[in-house]
Design a protein around this motif. Structure first.
Motif, mmCIF file in Angstrom:
data_model
loop_
_atom_site.group_PDB
_atom_site.id
_atom_site.type_symbol
_atom_site.label_atom_id
_atom_site.label_comp_id
_atom_site.label_asym_id
_atom_site.label_seq_id
_atom_site.Cartn_x
_atom_site.Cartn_y
_atom_site.Cartn_z
ATOM 1 N N TYR A 1 -21.338 -18.415 11.140
ATOM 2 C CA TYR A 1 -21.715 -16.995 11.214
ATOM 3 C C TYR A 1 -20.551 -16.131 10.723
ATOM 4 O O TYR A 1 -20.742 -15.185 9.947
ATOM 5 C CB TYR A 1 -22.087 -16.651 12.658
ATOM 6 N N PHE A 2 -19.340 -16.475 11.170
ATOM 7 C CA PHE A 2 -18.155 -15.719 10.737
ATOM 8 C C PHE A 2 -18.011 -15.754 9.210
ATOM 9 O O PHE A 2 -17.750 -14.734 8.573
ATOM 10 C CB PHE A 2 -16.889 -16.294 11.395
ATOM 11 N N ARG A 3 -18.206 -16.936 8.617
ATOM 12 C CA ARG A 3 -18.026 -17.066 7.160
ATOM 13 C C ARG A 3 -19.059 -16.254 6.392
ATOM 14 O O ARG A 3 -18.772 -15.744 5.304
ATOM 15 C CB ARG A 3 -18.107 -18.541 6.748
ATOM 16 N N LYS A 4 -20.254 -16.130 6.968
ATOM 17 C CA LYS A 4 -21.316 -15.360 6.329
ATOM 18 C C LYS A 4 -20.943 -13.867 6.341
ATOM 19 O O LYS A 4 -21.032 -13.171 5.321
ATOM 20 C CB LYS A 4 -22.622 -15.608 7.098
ATOM 21 N N LEU A 5 -20.497 -13.440 7.496
ATOM 22 C CA LEU A 5 -20.086 -12.041 7.650
ATOM 23 C C LEU A 5 -18.890 -11.742 6.742
ATOM 24 O O LEU A 5 -18.824 -10.706 6.070
ATOM 25 C CB LEU A 5 -19.680 -11.857 9.118
ATOM 26 N N GLU A 6 -17.961 -12.672 6.709
ATOM 27 C CA GLU A 6 -16.753 -12.521 5.886
ATOM 28 C C GLU A 6 -17.144 -12.357 4.409
ATOM 29 O O GLU A 6 -16.632 -11.470 3.719
ATOM 30 C CB GLU A 6 -15.896 -13.786 6.091
ATOM 31 N N HIS A 7 -18.081 -13.174 3.959
ATOM 32 C CA HIS A 7 -18.540 -13.119 2.565
ATOM 33 C C HIS A 7 -19.191 -11.762 2.274
ATOM 34 O O HIS A 7 -18.866 -11.106 1.272
ATOM 35 C CB HIS A 7 -19.529 -14.260 2.311
ATOM 36 N N GLU A 8 -20.083 -11.344 3.158
ATOM 37 C CA GLU A 8 -20.807 -10.077 2.939
ATOM 38 C C GLU A 8 -19.839 -8.901 2.882
ATOM 39 O O GLU A 8 -19.929 -8.044 2.001
ATOM 40 C CB GLU A 8 -21.782 -9.828 4.102
ATOM 41 N N ILE A 9 -18.892 -8.885 3.805
ATOM 42 C CA ILE A 9 -17.979 -7.736 3.865
ATOM 43 C C ILE A 9 -16.975 -7.780 2.712
ATOM 44 O O ILE A 9 -16.617 -6.747 2.149
ATOM 45 C CB ILE A 9 -17.316 -7.631 5.261
ATOM 46 N N PHE A 10 -16.577 -8.974 2.322
ATOM 47 C CA PHE A 10 -15.704 -9.120 1.150
ATOM 48 C C PHE A 10 -16.396 -8.521 -0.089
ATOM 49 O O PHE A 10 -15.793 -7.731 -0.830
ATOM 50 C CB PHE A 10 -15.383 -10.610 0.934
ATOM 51 N N LEU A 11 -17.679 -8.846 -0.278
ATOM 52 C CA LEU A 11 -18.408 -8.311 -1.441
ATOM 53 C C LEU A 11 -18.535 -6.790 -1.347
ATOM 54 O O LEU A 11 -18.380 -6.089 -2.356
ATOM 55 C CB LEU A 11 -19.806 -8.934 -1.558
ATOM 56 N N SER B 1 0.838 -1.198 0.000
ATOM 57 C CA SER B 1 0.000 0.000 0.000
ATOM 58 C C SER B 1 0.878 1.255 0.000
ATOM 59 O O SER B 1 0.642 2.203 -0.753
ATOM 60 C CB SER B 1 -0.913 -0.057 1.233
ATOM 61 N N LYS B 2 1.915 1.241 0.813
ATOM 62 C CA LYS B 2 2.843 2.393 0.871
ATOM 63 C C LYS B 2 3.544 2.577 -0.470
ATOM 64 O O LYS B 2 3.653 3.678 -0.981
ATOM 65 C CB LYS B 2 3.901 2.173 1.951
ATOM 66 N N ALA B 3 3.998 1.456 -1.034
ATOM 67 C CA ALA B 3 4.779 1.521 -2.264
ATOM 68 C C ALA B 3 3.929 1.977 -3.454
ATOM 69 O O ALA B 3 4.443 2.598 -4.387
ATOM 70 C CB ALA B 3 5.412 0.164 -2.562
ATOM 71 N N THR B 4 2.652 1.665 -3.440
ATOM 72 C CA THR B 4 1.789 1.990 -4.590
ATOM 73 C C THR B 4 0.927 3.218 -4.340
ATOM 74 O O THR B 4 0.283 3.711 -5.259
ATOM 75 C CB THR B 4 0.831 0.818 -4.892
ATOM 76 N N ASN B 5 0.906 3.651 -3.080
ATOM 77 C CA ASN B 5 0.022 4.756 -2.710
ATOM 78 C C ASN B 5 -1.457 4.411 -2.872
ATOM 79 O O ASN B 5 -2.280 5.276 -3.111
ATOM 80 C CB ASN B 5 0.362 5.981 -3.556
ATOM 81 N N ILE B 6 -1.758 3.149 -2.777
ATOM 82 C CA ILE B 6 -3.160 2.701 -2.847
ATOM 83 C C ILE B 6 -3.571 2.292 -1.424
ATOM 84 O O ILE B 6 -2.858 1.509 -0.790
ATOM 85 C CB ILE B 6 -3.313 1.503 -3.819
ATOM 86 N N PRO B 7 -4.678 2.836 -0.913
ATOM 87 C CA PRO B 7 -5.063 2.513 0.463
ATOM 88 C C PRO B 7 -5.254 1.023 0.701
ATOM 89 O O PRO B 7 -5.608 0.277 -0.219
ATOM 90 C CB PRO B 7 -6.391 3.250 0.648
ATOM 91 N N TYR B 8 -5.034 0.627 1.961
ATOM 92 C CA TYR B 8 -5.047 -0.782 2.333
ATOM 93 C C TYR B 8 -6.184 -1.081 3.302
ATOM 94 O O TYR B 8 -6.438 -0.325 4.221
ATOM 95 C CB TYR B 8 -3.699 -1.095 2.984
ATOM 96 N N LEU B 9 -6.860 -2.180 3.069
ATOM 97 C CA LEU B 9 -7.874 -2.663 4.018
ATOM 98 C C LEU B 9 -7.619 -4.122 4.329
ATOM 99 O O LEU B 9 -7.289 -4.906 3.436
ATOM 100 C CB LEU B 9 -9.284 -2.517 3.423
ATOM 101 N N ASP B 10 -7.779 -4.459 5.613
ATOM 102 C CA ASP B 10 -7.605 -5.833 6.058
ATOM 103 C C ASP B 10 -9.011 -6.384 6.323
ATOM 104 O O ASP B 10 -9.754 -5.813 7.128
ATOM 105 C CB ASP B 10 -6.774 -5.776 7.354
ATOM 106 N N LEU B 11 -9.369 -7.443 5.628
ATOM 107 C CA LEU B 11 -10.744 -7.956 5.730
ATOM 108 C C LEU B 11 -11.086 -8.349 7.168
ATOM 109 O O LEU B 11 -12.175 -8.033 7.655
ATOM 110 C CB LEU B 11 -10.945 -9.140 4.772
ATOM 111 N N ASP B 12 -10.151 -9.010 7.868
ATOM 112 C CA ASP B 12 -10.416 -9.395 9.269
ATOM 113 C C ASP B 12 -10.734 -8.166 10.130
ATOM 114 O O ASP B 12 -11.644 -8.195 10.956
ATOM 115 C CB ASP B 12 -9.202 -10.122 9.880
ATOM 116 N N LYS B 13 -9.968 -7.081 9.905
ATOM 117 C CA LYS B 13 -10.195 -5.860 10.699
ATOM 118 C C LYS B 13 -11.563 -5.273 10.371
ATOM 119 O O LYS B 13 -12.270 -4.797 11.257
ATOM 120 C CB LYS B 13 -9.108 -4.827 10.403
ATOM 121 N N CYS B 14 -11.932 -5.300 9.089
ATOM 122 C CA CYS B 14 -13.256 -4.773 8.687
ATOM 123 C C CYS B 14 -14.360 -5.587 9.360
ATOM 124 O O CYS B 14 -15.368 -5.035 9.796
ATOM 125 C CB CYS B 14 -13.427 -4.826 7.170
ATOM 126 N N ILE B 15 -14.160 -6.906 9.426
ATOM 127 C CA ILE B 15 -15.161 -7.778 10.067
ATOM 128 C C ILE B 15 -15.251 -7.427 11.558
ATOM 129 O O ILE B 15 -16.351 -7.298 12.111
ATOM 130 C CB ILE B 15 -14.780 -9.270 9.882
#
Ligand code: S3P
Length: 172
Positions: A55-65, A22-36
């Motif tokens: 339940y975790f996998r359902k949430l993970e799928h929704e937030i990934f999308l 993210s630093k090298a490309t200047n493109i913002p970074y998101l961590d899916l686990d942190k978003c969950i």
């Protein structure tokens, strides 16, 4: 929109490498686990404990999308299991997606995870030998999904900087 997705087994370095990329490309970074965790207002361990893995996998799928559908360019670090559930692997070759599998050997993963298992509910309570066998079998099962990534970078015996520069070459 461009999504650079890093995937691979627990301990392969997704979060560290995604941050540096993210630093090298200047493109913002998101961590899916942190978003969950933010969305659920619980840690990953608490989600597994209180609600279970399904339940975790359902949430993970929704937030990934959700992350995929946003219009921003983003570097996304997935969870180790993300590509292996809810047909998430089908999105690894979607439009605007550049997916990179950070491939690590069983030895590399074991040596890293043995010191870093407490926040990972799937392995937190395992003894050393059990964990080694678990990683070997689990990695084998999951490889089918990981191999849907557009690109593969081997991380064994490489510094974070070298892995990032290998990914930058792919992106060039
Ligand atoms: C998981 C990996 C974890 C986290 C959860 C489940 C998995 O992410 O999503 O504990 O199924 O492999 P990391 O790969 O970042 O540890």
């Amino acid at each position: 929109m461009k999504k650079i997705i890093l995937l691979g087994y627990m301990g392969c370095g997704k979060s560290t490498i995604a941050q540096k990329l993210s630093k090298a490309t200047n493109i913002p970074y998101l961590d899916l686990d942190k978003c969950i965790e933010e969305k659920a207002n619980l840690t990953i361990n608490e989600i597994f404990e209180l609600h279970g893995e399904i339940y975790f996998r359902k949430l993970e799928h929704e937030i990934f999308l959700e992350l995929l559908q946003s219009s921003d360019d983003t570097v996304i670090g997935l969870g180790g299991g993300t590509p292996c559930y809810a047909n998430n692997h089908e999105f690894l070759k979607g439009e605007g997606v550049i997916s990179v599998y950070l491939k690590a050997s069983i030895d590399t993963l074991y040596n890293r995870l043995i010191h870093n298992k407490s926040k990972r509910p799937l392995i937190a309570n395992m003894e050393e030998q059990e964990m080694r066998e678990f990683i070997a079998k689990h990695l084998f099962d999951r490889s089918f999904y990981y191999n849907h990534a557009l690109h593969k970078v081997v991380v064994d015996n490489k510094t974070v900087e070298k892995t990032v520069s290998d990914i930058l070459e792919i992106l060039a």
